[in-house]
Design a protein around this motif. Structure first.
Motif, PDB file in Angstrom:
ATOM      1  N   THR A 230       0.836  -1.195   0.000  1.00  0.00           N
ATOM      2  CA  THR A 230       0.000   0.000   0.000  1.00  0.00           C
ATOM      3  C   THR A 230       0.873   1.247   0.000  1.00  0.00           C
ATOM      4  OG1 THR A 230      -1.799  -1.142   1.121  1.00  0.00           O
ATOM      5  CG2 THR A 230      -1.804   1.246   1.253  1.00  0.00           C
ATOM      6  N   ALA A 231       1.979   1.227   0.763  1.00  0.00           N
ATOM      7  CA  ALA A 231       2.913   2.352   0.738  1.00  0.00           C
ATOM      8  C   ALA A 231       3.417   2.604  -0.675  1.00  0.00           C
ATOM      9  CB  ALA A 231       4.083   2.077   1.677  1.00  0.00           C
ATOM     10  N   VAL A 232       3.783   1.537  -1.383  1.00  0.00           N
ATOM     11  CA  VAL A 232       4.275   1.683  -2.750  1.00  0.00           C
ATOM     12  C   VAL A 232       3.186   2.251  -3.652  1.00  0.00           C
ATOM     13  CG1 VAL A 232       5.158   0.443  -4.764  1.00  0.00           C
ATOM     14  CG2 VAL A 232       5.988  -0.136  -2.477  1.00  0.00           C
ATOM     15  N   SER A 233       1.953   1.775  -3.502  1.00  0.00           N
ATOM     16  CA  SER A 233       0.857   2.276  -4.340  1.00  0.00           C
ATOM     17  C   SER A 233       0.635   3.764  -4.113  1.00  0.00           C
ATOM     18  CB  SER A 233      -0.431   1.484  -4.061  1.00  0.00           C
ATOM     19  OG  SER A 233      -1.025   1.839  -2.820  1.00  0.00           O
ATOM     20  N   GLN A 234       0.802   4.210  -2.879  1.00  0.00           N
ATOM     21  CA  GLN A 234       0.630   5.633  -2.568  1.00  0.00           C
ATOM     22  C   GLN A 234       1.796   6.454  -3.114  1.00  0.00           C
ATOM     23  OE1 GLN A 234      -2.060   4.617   1.381  1.00  0.00           O
ATOM     24  NE2 GLN A 234       0.083   5.159   1.641  1.00  0.00           N
ATOM     25  N   ILE A 235       3.000   5.896  -3.077  1.00  0.00           N
ATOM     26  CA  ILE A 235       4.152   6.581  -3.661  1.00  0.00           C
ATOM     27  C   ILE A 235       3.948   6.779  -5.160  1.00  0.00           C
ATOM     28  CG2 ILE A 235       6.577   6.178  -4.317  1.00  0.00           C
ATOM     29  CD1 ILE A 235       6.965   5.066  -1.448  1.00  0.00           C
ATOM     30  N   LEU A 236       3.430   5.750  -5.836  1.00  0.00           N
ATOM     31  CA  LEU A 236       3.191   5.867  -7.271  1.00  0.00           C
ATOM     32  C   LEU A 236       2.077   6.869  -7.589  1.00  0.00           C
ATOM     33  CD1 LEU A 236       3.418   2.131  -8.388  1.00  0.00           C
ATOM     34  CD2 LEU A 236       5.173   3.913  -8.572  1.00  0.00           C
ATOM     35  N   THR A 237       1.213   7.134  -6.629  1.00  0.00           N
ATOM     36  CA  THR A 237       0.107   8.079  -6.808  1.00  0.00           C
ATOM     37  C   THR A 237       0.537   9.511  -6.530  1.00  0.00           C
ATOM     38  OG1 THR A 237      -1.379   6.290  -6.102  1.00  0.00           O
ATOM     39  CG2 THR A 237      -2.308   8.484  -6.140  1.00  0.00           C
ATOM     40  N   ASN A 238       1.670   9.668  -5.853  1.00  0.00           N
ATOM     41  CA  ASN A 238       2.153  10.977  -5.421  1.00  0.00           C
ATOM     42  C   ASN A 238       3.238  11.461  -6.387  1.00  0.00           C
ATOM     43  OD1 ASN A 238       4.133  12.779  -4.035  1.00  0.00           O
ATOM     44  ND2 ASN A 238       2.694  12.620  -2.346  1.00  0.00           N
ATOM     45  N   PRO A 239       2.996  12.504  -7.177  1.00  0.00           N
ATOM     46  CA  PRO A 239       3.992  12.930  -8.175  1.00  0.00           C
ATOM     47  C   PRO A 239       5.348  13.273  -7.582  1.00  0.00           C
ATOM     48  CG  PRO A 239       1.867  13.978  -8.593  1.00  0.00           C
ATOM     49  CD  PRO A 239       1.752  13.294  -7.262  1.00  0.00           C
ATOM     50  N   ARG A 240       5.364  13.861  -6.395  1.00  0.00           N
ATOM     51  CA  ARG A 240       6.632  14.241  -5.758  1.00  0.00           C
ATOM     52  C   ARG A 240       7.488  13.025  -5.464  1.00  0.00           C
ATOM     53  NH1 ARG A 240       6.841  16.993   0.308  1.00  0.00           N
ATOM     54  NH2 ARG A 240       8.834  16.078   0.952  1.00  0.00           N
TER      55      ARG A 240
END
Length: 562
Positions: A230-240
């Motif tokens: 889930t952390a990785v999925s959120q990182i991929l969703t966050n442009p920064r």
């Protein structure tokens, strides 16, 4: 005043100068290991419920032979204190813990506390002047337990055998990281997505510093299992954050479990429930709450709903906030077009994911067909009987109703979203590989089958007698066959981290063939092996992840209102 350490360097080979100061690691079995390196300021005292701050520089050489504290969690040293508060605060919730009994001892982290923003690094000792790819791996544990230094997931074997630098960070868990009090109280405005902010801070630290350890900051793979996925999925969703990533691996990704991303109204409801159960009168009561009382409320919230409630209950998940998590990751990853063209992706899941979370419930163990239909009807309505019968035809050997329930919910909570994401990427000709962990493990009577977390020893090559003694689900396994399969899988995984391609024996998931690697006693690719289950969902009123999200969220809100 910067903290001062001695100037003496005992081993030049394990001495490294980070941006904040020098560290001295240790050599072990072909790997230089650096433990307990801070990547952000300690989130304690006045920094509790605050965004992660910069590391305080130090002088001299900081010893890096001992891992930092795991995040605060219930463990063997504080369990009695936590349970005493549970007995005081519990209003009589009807649920059960969403994991099997052995999990608390397997994942026990006695050295835990709120000063936890540290990471461990494993570097192959014989790298010479070679610049190595980097695997930044976020640990699982439902944002409630485990750590980056969890011994059964240590990075030494993978780093040495695959010639990869492994980094495993900690991050704030439980109420101090994932309950968003800032949504309901302006005095706690920072307290929104703090755990995810920690995870991004770790990525930014690695990007800025890993070159000093011989790593390539342009070749970082972010990976994780369960809450880590889930952390990785959120990182991929966050442009920064996404701009720092070359590759991504998500193992056992779910949009709907305790640790998963939630809409703002649900996160606000969770924060108010914590506030109420703690008896808080002001923001200061939250800032100064005893950590054991916070863990006690976490215990209660985990069990808040009946085990047969078919809902998206996410009391320790990130929240959609427009800044850190601007879109629901499952929606974004399954619908985005072109944003991930430069990111290679691996997606994996276990065949029997749900056995870990509800395999010990009464319905899963001894339920009748009618009991199972009552669970399915909450999502499928009057099509529940059709879903049940079609799953029985897909898996004819699964005659026990509880087994059918596990099949459906494993797909509902984990596999559907992963396959929708893979299909979206494949339609764009983006590189994506998919695997299913499918080895029915013999431990605990074999009831858990190919269970959630069962792929961990295969990745990390942690299958010594001592390791497996701490994994009850592996009792009785043929260790030689396990080692053979683990070496094969770890090699594929390592090749992906190094080059973006696991090799010819694991073919890409294509828009037409839907190839999936089955990780079992032997490894092999199967085409369209899960298309039948996906079609069951699509033809019974759940044509997309968004439709499933709407159904499960509506069920949650109805259950909470009751």
């Amino acid at each position: 005043m910067p903290k001062a350490y001695p100037e003496h360097v005992s081993d030049p080979e394990t001495f490294t100068l980070t941006a904040a100061g020098a560290v001295q690691g240790v050599y072990e079995d072909g790997v230089n290991i650096y433990r307990g390196i801070p990547f952000a300021a300690p989130p304690i005292g006045s920094r509790r419920f605050r965004a992660p701050g910069p590391v305080e520089p130090w002088t001299g050489t900081r010893p890096a032979q001992t891992s930092g504290h795991a995040s605060a969690q219930t463990n063997s040293t504080n369990r009695d204190r936590v349970l005493a508060h549970v007995r005081e605060l519990d209003p009589g919730v009807p649920g059960i813990f969403p994991w099997p009994d052995y999990a608390m001892s397997t994942y026990d982290q006695p050295d835990s506390g709120e000063d936890c923003l540290y990471l461990d690094i494993w570097v192959p000792a014989d790298r010479g002047i070679e610049t190595l790819p980097v695997l930044l791996y976020y640990h699982g544990g439902a944002n409630a337990v485990s750590s980056g230094s969890f011994a059964l997931e240590r990075g030494a074997n993978f780093a040495r055998e695959q010639r990869v630098i492994v980094v495993r960070p900690n991050y704030r868990m439980g109420a101090v990281g994932w309950v968003h009090f800032g949504l309901i109280n302006d005095e706690l405005a920072d307290a929104v997505n703090l755990g995810f902010q920690d995870q991004v801070a770790a990525l930014e630290w690695v990007h800025a510093n890993i070159g000093r350890f011989g790593g390539d900051p342009g070749n970082i793979t972010v990976a994780g299992e369960s809450a880590g996925a889930t952390a990785v999925s959120q990182i991929l969703t966050n442009p920064r954050a996404r701009r720092l990533v070359r590759r991504a691996i998500m193992q056992s990704l779910s949009p709907f479990n305790n640790w998963c991303t939630q809409p703002r109204p649900d996160a606000e409801a969770v924060a108010r429930m914590y506030w109420h159960l703690l008896g808080a009168k002001s923001a200061n009561d939250i800032r100064t709450a005893d950590i054991h009382r916070l863990l006690a409320v976490q215990n209660i919230m985990t069990r808040y709903l009946h085990p047969d409630a078919n809902v998206a209950w996410r009391p320790l998940g990130a929240v959609l906030d427009q800044q850190w998590v601007p879109e629901h990751p499952a929606h974004y990853l399954s619908t985005q077009d072109g944003d991930l063209a430069d990111v290679d992706i691996v997606i994996g899941f276990a065949k029997d994911e749900w056995q870990f979370f509800r395999g010990h419930s009464g319905t899963a163990r001894d339920g009748t067909r009618d009991d199972v239909l009552a669970v399915l009807r909450q999502v499928f309505g009057d099509r529940a009987s059709s879903v049940y019968d079609r799953y029985r035809s897909i898996h004819p050997s699964h005659t026990r109703p509880g087994h059918v329930l596990s099949d459906v919910l494993s797909f509902q909570f984990f596999k559907m979203s992963s396959l929708e994401i893979a299909q979206n990427l494949a339609r764009q000709n983006s590189p994506v590989w998919v695997f299913q962990f499918a080895w029915d493990l013999p431990g605990l009577g074999g009831d858990l089958r190919a269970v959630h977390t069962g792929d961990m020893p295969f990745l990390w090559s942690t299958y010594t007698h001592r390791d497996l003694a701490n994994w009850p689900i592996f009792q009785g396994i043929d260790r030689a066959r396990l080692a053979q399969a683990a070496r094969a899988f770890s090699s594929l995984y390592g090749s992906f981290v190094r080059t973006g391609d696991p090799g010819p024996s694991w073919t890409r998931f294509g828009a037409e063939d839907h190839d999936i690697l089955w990780l079992a006693e032997t490894l092999g690719t199967r085409s369209r092996s899960l298309d039948g289950e996906l079609e069951v969902f699509h033809s019974t009123g759940l044509p997309s992840i968004d439709a499933l999200e709407d159904a499960l969220t509506a069920n949650l809100r109805a259950a909470l209102n009751e």
